[in-house]
Scaffold this motif. Sequence first.
Motif, short mmCIF file in Angstrom:
data_model
loop_
_atom_site.label_atom_id
_atom_site.label_comp_id
_atom_site.label_asym_id
_atom_site.label_seq_id
_atom_site.Cartn_x
_atom_site.Cartn_y
_atom_site.Cartn_z
N TRP A 151 32.03 31.81 48.33
CA TRP A 151 30.57 31.72 48.41
C TRP A 151 30.21 30.38 49.01
O TRP A 151 30.47 29.33 48.42
N GLY A 152 29.60 30.38 50.19
CA GLY A 152 29.28 29.12 50.86
C GLY A 152 30.54 28.30 51.06
O GLY A 152 31.50 28.75 51.67
N LYS A 153 30.57 27.10 50.48
CA LYS A 153 31.73 26.22 50.61
C LYS A 153 32.71 26.38 49.46
O LYS A 153 33.74 25.70 49.42
N LEU A 154 32.39 27.26 48.52
CA LEU A 154 33.29 27.50 47.40
C LEU A 154 34.39 28.49 47.79
O LEU A 154 34.10 29.58 48.29
N LEU A 155 35.63 28.11 47.58
CA LEU A 155 36.77 29.01 47.72
C LEU A 155 37.66 28.79 46.51
O LEU A 155 38.31 27.76 46.39
N PHE A 156 37.67 29.77 45.60
CA PHE A 156 38.37 29.64 44.33
C PHE A 156 39.32 30.82 44.18
O PHE A 156 38.92 31.98 44.32
N THR A 157 40.58 30.52 43.89
CA THR A 157 41.58 31.57 43.64
C THR A 157 41.94 31.53 42.16
O THR A 157 42.29 30.47 41.63
N GLY A 158 41.83 32.67 41.49
CA GLY A 158 42.09 32.66 40.06
C GLY A 158 42.28 34.04 39.49
O GLY A 158 42.41 35.04 40.22
N ARG A 159 42.29 34.10 38.16
CA ARG A 159 42.44 35.36 37.44
C ARG A 159 41.38 35.45 36.35
O ARG A 159 41.03 34.44 35.72
N SER A 207 23.42 42.10 33.05
CA SER A 207 23.82 40.71 33.25
C SER A 207 25.31 40.61 32.89
O SER A 207 25.71 40.98 31.79
N VAL A 208 26.12 40.13 33.83
CA VAL A 208 27.57 40.12 33.66
C VAL A 208 28.08 38.68 33.71
O VAL A 208 27.97 38.00 34.73
N ALA A 209 28.61 38.20 32.57
CA ALA A 209 29.16 36.85 32.48
C ALA A 209 30.66 36.91 32.77
O ALA A 209 31.40 37.61 32.09
N LEU A 210 31.10 36.16 33.77
CA LEU A 210 32.50 36.19 34.21
C LEU A 210 33.11 34.80 34.10
O LEU A 210 32.45 33.80 34.39
N SER A 211 34.37 34.75 33.68
CA SER A 211 35.12 33.49 33.65
C SER A 211 36.49 33.72 34.26
O SER A 211 37.12 34.77 34.06
N PHE A 212 36.96 32.70 35.00
CA PHE A 212 38.25 32.79 35.68
C PHE A 212 39.03 31.50 35.47
O PHE A 212 38.45 30.41 35.42
N ASP A 213 40.35 31.62 35.35
CA ASP A 213 41.26 30.48 35.40
C ASP A 213 41.84 30.41 36.80
O ASP A 213 42.16 31.44 37.41
N SER A 214 41.98 29.20 37.33
CA SER A 214 42.54 29.05 38.67
C SER A 214 44.00 29.50 38.70
O SER A 214 44.71 29.46 37.70
N TYR A 215 44.42 29.93 39.87
CA TYR A 215 45.79 30.40 40.06
C TYR A 215 46.39 29.64 41.24
O TYR A 215 45.79 29.53 42.31
#
Length: 232
Positions: free
Chosen positions: A125-133, A154-162
């Motif tokens: 999204w824009g300048k964000l590039l995040f790889t995770g699970r 409304s969907v709350a999502l959380s990710f850990d980086s990979y």
Amino acid sequence: MALASAENTPLKITACVDNKGDVKPQSGADKTISLLINPSQLKHERSICYSKEQPMGDTGAGRQFSHMQPGKLSFTVILDGTGVVPRPPRSALPDEVDDQLKALSRVIYDYKGVVHQPSIVQILWGKLLFTGRLTSFNVDYTLFRPSGAPLRASVALSFDSYTSSKQKKKEDSASSPDLSHLVEVQDGDTLPLLCERIYGDSRYYAAVARFNGLRQFRALQPGTQLHFPPLE
């Protein structure tokens, strides 16, 4: 590619595979989802752990570095089935909220038998590039039809980086040309000079200009942020 405004660009989540240490985005309608309504906030957490063993008389400064915790990204998205939110051209997002949730689940949550776990995902999204699970997936239904069918959620999502094994090796050298770099242009910088600094070869300037969608790359404006992709 040129970086578009985050206000006009939908947040995109794509399922990935780790192929012998290389994380690659997958293609296909059920492998990616672009949101209709972007998050209003993003929370990106990073933390460092130090040894719990404290030398006698030490006030805390002497504790040894232990390890880096995985980065965490969390945000809340709104899924809408009322039809009042304009849809971008060629949007593949289903009309009904239940179907939107299923499409999102296929990308980030559903168990994949081949790899025996849910997919690794890439969030762009824009300048964000995040790889995770995915670590949490919580849904609140906020609007319904008289029949009880949800019209909004409304969907709350959380990710850990990979980090893949190959990427981890590359990160042993922070200046590695195999890593992606985000650079803010300073007064006097030129594209060949930046390419020489990052890649050790100024001849990559034309490819970097194309990657960033630059038309006038001979006179860079100070403060401009440029992406320097990893060398293949």
